[in-house]
Scaffold this active site. Structure first.
Site, PDB file in Angstrom:
ATOM      1  N   CYS A   1      62.642   4.687  23.721  1.00 13.37           N
ATOM      2  CA  CYS A   1      63.644   3.687  23.363  1.00 13.37           C
ATOM      3  C   CYS A   1      64.656   3.463  24.488  1.00 13.37           C
ATOM      4  O   CYS A   1      64.302   3.085  25.581  1.00 13.37           O
ATOM      5  CB  CYS A   1      64.324   4.091  22.050  1.00 13.37           C
ATOM      6  SG  CYS A   1      65.197   2.722  21.225  1.00 13.37           S
TER       7      CYS A   1
ATOM      8  N   GLU B   1      57.862   4.779  18.606  1.00 16.95           N
ATOM      9  CA  GLU B   1      58.905   5.679  18.096  1.00 16.95           C
ATOM     10  C   GLU B   1      59.034   5.491  16.578  1.00 16.95           C
ATOM     11  O   GLU B   1      58.986   4.376  16.076  1.00 16.95           O
ATOM     12  CB  GLU B   1      60.223   5.326  18.778  1.00 16.95           C
ATOM     13  CG  GLU B   1      61.430   6.112  18.301  1.00 16.95           C
ATOM     14  CD  GLU B   1      62.735   5.548  18.838  1.00 16.95           C
ATOM     15  OE1 GLU B   1      63.699   6.325  18.966  1.00 16.95           O
ATOM     16  OE2 GLU B   1      62.794   4.326  19.118  1.00 16.95           O
TER      17      GLU B   1
ATOM     18  N   LYS C   1      62.971  13.414  23.235  1.00 16.17           N
ATOM     19  CA  LYS C   1      63.907  12.508  23.903  1.00 16.17           C
ATOM     20  C   LYS C   1      65.074  13.287  24.497  1.00 16.17           C
ATOM     21  O   LYS C   1      65.732  14.076  23.819  1.00 16.17           O
ATOM     22  CB  LYS C   1      64.416  11.466  22.901  1.00 16.17           C
ATOM     23  CG  LYS C   1      65.279  10.385  23.512  1.00 16.17           C
ATOM     24  CD  LYS C   1      65.600   9.313  22.495  1.00 16.17           C
ATOM     25  CE  LYS C   1      66.353   8.162  23.145  1.00 16.17           C
ATOM     26  NZ  LYS C   1      66.645   7.081  22.178  1.00 16.17           N
TER      27      LYS C   1
END
Length: 536
Positions: free
Chosen positions: A398, A285, A348
């Site tokens: 994440c 990321e 995301k």
């Protein structure tokens, strides 16, 4: 013959009402609540004392037993504050103390509800002590279900299941996911507190000791079917982040260059025969905070790296929108020769409150202007299933690894390998290790090998039994290459979806409702030990 406790004996005609059992003295209960929070904290990474999780549950159960509801809530909140303020300290690094405090308090409030529930079910436990493990398991599973979803979409950090990376109970993830692991660990805690209160009764003592041992150690006997069959070679690149001496734009370019140069060096190792040719390279990321779809220099650098390594690269980047305040956090597949494949990208889906977007920003800004350091990240709209040719990835970014449904959607969508792209540069090693523990659970839960790749560490691979391979250091550059088995089983946890959690929540509600007649009976007796002894 074992007689029931005085509070439970039925009075005969003309007999005085029996005295009900009293709670612990409030200072003792408060001390137990503090100890419970500390035990739950030290069970989690970076400490990894997994056996403290059931101890923490037991300590809080003892503290709230037979107390008034408001005291149960207060004691639960104390335990939650002791757990979450240090556990989430890393959230203060980039945005200041306010998001850290708000998030920690919100999580502690929900532990407070668990404490209140523990106080509420006290009459049931007093009447049938064998229910304590069951009730503890249900209450903790239900409170985690709530924390997974509220407030602001939830933040399921610090779950009991995430403390069990080195425990036999990790295997339970394959059978019922994180909710089943939490249920069994909390049930063991309920057995421990019941064991302590059964010391005068040897038969009950032995029974609860056996139950606690079976719950914590018994899962070691459960079979797992690790991934097997064809393999593909995957490389993860941890480029690291420069710390000092650069302005914002130069910092972003330096991070991209670090990952490009690390990939170039890997290509040199492959050409020299010192490293295997990867079928896929995964960058973390924010490996390119410069949007390569809008910046030709960034695009050229990534294309040159992909051409040199002769493999597609999954690039973590930020995509800008027409509104300069709004961004998407994406993983996009970058192919050698042809560049970005816009059909194989993932945005995301669950930006994290207080870290990636700021709820109630105008109100928070009145307290500190540091809230404007938190960007306004928009959510994506589909699971992260990316066809990389040699392997189909289940990409999560994440913090998303903490959410059951987001990971499961990638597996049911066809993922052969779980990939967690993360950026820990603004946090610390403890946060990275906490994420890695979640990756371990997900690998077992879904019968898939997995990887976690970070800009600064910790990065590594995880096999289908939760074992970690090639873990990197923190704040360093590293490249790790591993052959991944792509034929993983479809576990019971994957097939059952969120039903174990739904059933646990439904049973919790039923148990809480079922206690009402017993509480009314206590009120009719008119000598509730909670009331007179509340301030003792």
């Amino acid at each position: 013959m074992t007689m029931p406790p005085p509070a439970l004996a039925s009075p005969g005609p003309g007999d005085p009402a029996p005295a009900l059992p009293r709670p612990l003295r409030l200072p003792v209960a408060a001390a137990l609540a503090v100890a419970a929070g500390a035990a739950l904290l030290f069970a989690l990474p970076p400490y990894d004392l997994w056996w403290l999780s059931p101890v923490g549950v037991a300590l809080l159960a003892a503290a709230v037993h037979r107390r008034r509801l408001r005291a149960g809530f207060g004691l639960g909140f104390v335990a939650g504050a002791v757990l979450f303020f240090p556990l989430l300290w890393w959230t203060s690094f980039s945005a200041g103390w306010l998001p850290w405090a708000l998030l920690s308090v919100a999580q502690a409030v929900i532990i407070g509800f668990a404490g209140m529930a523990g106080a509420w079910v006290s009459p049931l436990v007093d009447r049938w002590r064998w229910t304590w493990p069951l009730l503890a398991g249900l209450i903790w599973t239900a409170q985690e279900a709530l924390r997974d979803r509220a407030p602001f979409g939830g933040f399921p950090w610090g779950r009991l299941a995430f403390s069990q990376g080195d425990a036999p109970t990790l295997k339970l993830a394959a059978y019922g996911g994180a909710p089943l692991v939490t249920f069994v660990v909390a049930a063991a805690g309920g057995a421990l507190v019941a064991l302590v209160l059964s010391v005068p009764r040897p038969r009950a003592l032995a029974g609860f000791a056996l139950a606690a041992g079976a719950l914590l150690v018994g899962p070691a006997a459960l079979p797992l079917t690790p991934p097997s069959g064809p393999t593909t070679t995957v490389a993860i690149v941890q480029g690291n982040v420069p710390r000092l001496g650069l302005d914002f734009n130069a910092q972003r370019r330096a991070v991209l260059d670090n990952h490009v140069n690390a990939t170039r060096r890997l290509a040199g190792e492959v050409a020299a025969g010192r490293q295997k040719q990867p079928d896929l390279v995964v960058w973390p990321e924010n490996s390119s905070d410069i949007d390569p779809l809008r910046n030709s220099d960034a695009a050229d650098a990534i294309s040159a790296a992909a051409d040199l390594i002769k493999a597609p690269i999954l690039v973590g980047t930020l995509q800008r929108t027409d509104d300069p305040e709004d961004i998407y956090n994406v993983g996009i597949l970058w192919n050698p020769g042809t560049g970005p494949d816009l059909a194989q990208q993932y945005a995301k889906r669950h930006p994290v409150p207080f870290a990636e977007y700021m709820p109630l920003r105008p109100i928070a800004r009145m307290v500190t202007d540091k809230v404007d350091l938190v960007r306004n990240m928009l959510p994506g709209d589909h699971p992260g299933v990316i066809d990389a040719g040699a392997v189909t990835l289940g990409d999560v970014i994440c913090f998303e690894v903490a959410y059951d449904g987001i990971v499961r959607d990638t597996v049911t969508g066809g993922a052969q390998l779980l990939a967690v792209q993360t950026n820990n540069a603004t946090f610390n090693e403890a946060e990275a290790l906490q994420q890695l523990a979640m990756v371990r659970l997900r690998a077992v839960e879904h019968g898939r090998e997995a990887l976690m790749v970070s800009t600064v560490g910790v990065s590594g691979f995880v096999d289908g039994e939760g074992g970690v391979h090639g873990a990197t250091g923190f704040n360093t550059a590293a490249v790790v290459v591993r052959d991944i088995a792509t034929d993983g089983p479809r576990t019971l946890a994957t097939r059952s979806g969120n039903w174990p959690e739904v059933v646990a929540v439904a049973l919790t509600v039923a148990a809480l409702a079922g206690v009402l007649p017993l509480r009314r009976r206590r009120a009719n007796i008119g000598n509730d030990g909670e009331i007179d002894s509340e301030e003792r």
